[in-house]
Design an enzyme around this catalytic site. Structure first.
Site, short mmCIF file in Angstrom:
data_model
loop_
_atom_site.label_atom_id
_atom_site.label_comp_id
_atom_site.label_asym_id
_atom_site.label_seq_id
_atom_site.Cartn_x
_atom_site.Cartn_y
_atom_site.Cartn_z
N LYS A 188 72.43 -71.11 61.09
CA LYS A 188 72.42 -72.47 60.54
C LYS A 188 73.69 -73.24 60.89
CE LYS A 188 68.41 -72.74 58.57
NZ LYS A 188 67.37 -73.54 59.27
N SER A 208 71.91 -75.46 56.70
CA SER A 208 71.85 -74.93 55.34
C SER A 208 73.26 -74.79 54.76
CB SER A 208 71.17 -73.56 55.34
OG SER A 208 71.32 -72.91 54.08
N TYR A 268 71.44 -65.58 58.83
CA TYR A 268 70.92 -66.92 58.54
C TYR A 268 72.05 -67.95 58.58
CZ TYR A 268 68.43 -70.49 55.73
OH TYR A 268 67.84 -71.63 55.26
#
Length: 301
Positions: free
Chosen positions: A169, A152, A165
């Protein structure tokens, strides 16, 4: 149709909705047999039902494709291994893994509970590791594998409120770098996909007039290219709204400072030169950093 997946078997995790569903439908439409894996939980990972996966399987079968549903949590290695075993028993091979399962537990780092940090790492990073680990012997033996890991921009470049997150990622990029090197001799190609898409997890982030442009189906072409027989390896493709880019971890030329007592001050003085991006390279492996430092030192010897 140029990209043909006839005879291939694919496992797509988190395929009950959003991006994963589009990935599964596209692979099936181009001839692949698909394992539609989804825990069926909420965006934050709570709950679970195989219903979402089964609905996608029904869609695929209604269009003449072949698919089976699987409700394993990617955080459970035994369940992932059982999914791979079941797929092998049914179809005899697994050619493609699209590791897409994920959850969100967004909060600023100051307010984030450590349990929420750990859980996001567990789903995104360890979930991908579990799938790769279970499939590695299969792909090694058949001398063929295509692995697409979902990274991401939040990991590549950062995003407020997504320390957990983003860390997970970016870790997937590191996983890709080494798995691609180790898989090369077995024709296992490992790549990353960084999608920008309006899904259940991200729809609140987009202006209303652009929601349509950023549909998850716009990301699918990049996935298909990264999962194809002639896919690249160690490539991170970014995709959204019909636009595509490649992201790289680069190394500048750098400069020699030495190891004297004044090295910190000298480095501080020339930091802009060290950070100068003109002529930067994309190293083929981590060893190239050391090789560059050796060149700089020898030049001064």
């Amino acid at each position: 149709m140029g990209l043909d997946f006839s005879g291939r078997v694919a496992i797509v995790t988190g395929a009950g909705g959003g991006l994963g569903r589009q990935h599964a439908l596209a692979l099936a439409a181009r001839g692949a047999k698909v394992v539609v894996n989804d825990l069926g939980g909420a965006v934050d990972g709570t709950g679970g039902s195989v219903g979402a996966a089964q609905r996608v399987v029904d869609e695929i079968r209604a269009s003449g494709g072949d698919a089976i549903a699987n409700g394993a949590s990617v955080t459970d290695f035994a369940a992932v291994q059982a999914m791979v075993d079941e797929t092998m028993a049914k179809w005899g091979r697994v050619d493609i893994l699209v590791s897409n399962a994920g959850i969100l537990r967004d909060k600023s780092f100051a307010k984030m509970d450590l349990a929420d940090f750990r859980l996001v790492l567990d789903v995104h990073l360890m979930g991908a590791v579990h799938c790769c680990k279970a499939l590695w012997p299969v792909m090694t033996q058949q001398k063929y594998g295509r692995v697409v890991l979902t990274t991401s921009s939040s990991g590549l470049y950062g995003n407020f409120g997504q320390a957990n997150y983003g860390a997970a990622k970016m870790a997937l990029v590191g996983l890709m770098q080494t798995l691609a090197i180790e898989g090369l001799k077995h024709d296992i190609r490992v790549n990353c996909l960084a999608p920008t898409a309006a899904t259940r997890m991200t729809q609140d982030l987009f202006p209303p007039d652009m929601l349509g442009a950023f549909g998850p189906e716009a990301v699918v072409p990049a996935m298909l290219v990264l999962a194809a027989a002639d896919a690249p390896t160690r490539t991170t493709l970014c995709a959204g709204a019909g636009g595509f880019e490649a992201a790289h971890v680069t190394l500048t030329h750098g400069a020699y400072v030495g190891t004297g007592a004044d090295a910190p001050e000298r480095l501080q003085d020339i930091l802009d030169a060290v950070r100068d991006r003109s002529g930067e390279t994309v190293p083929a492996s981590g060893a190239e950093q050391g090789a560059n430092e050796l060149r700089l030192a020898r030049r001064r010897a």
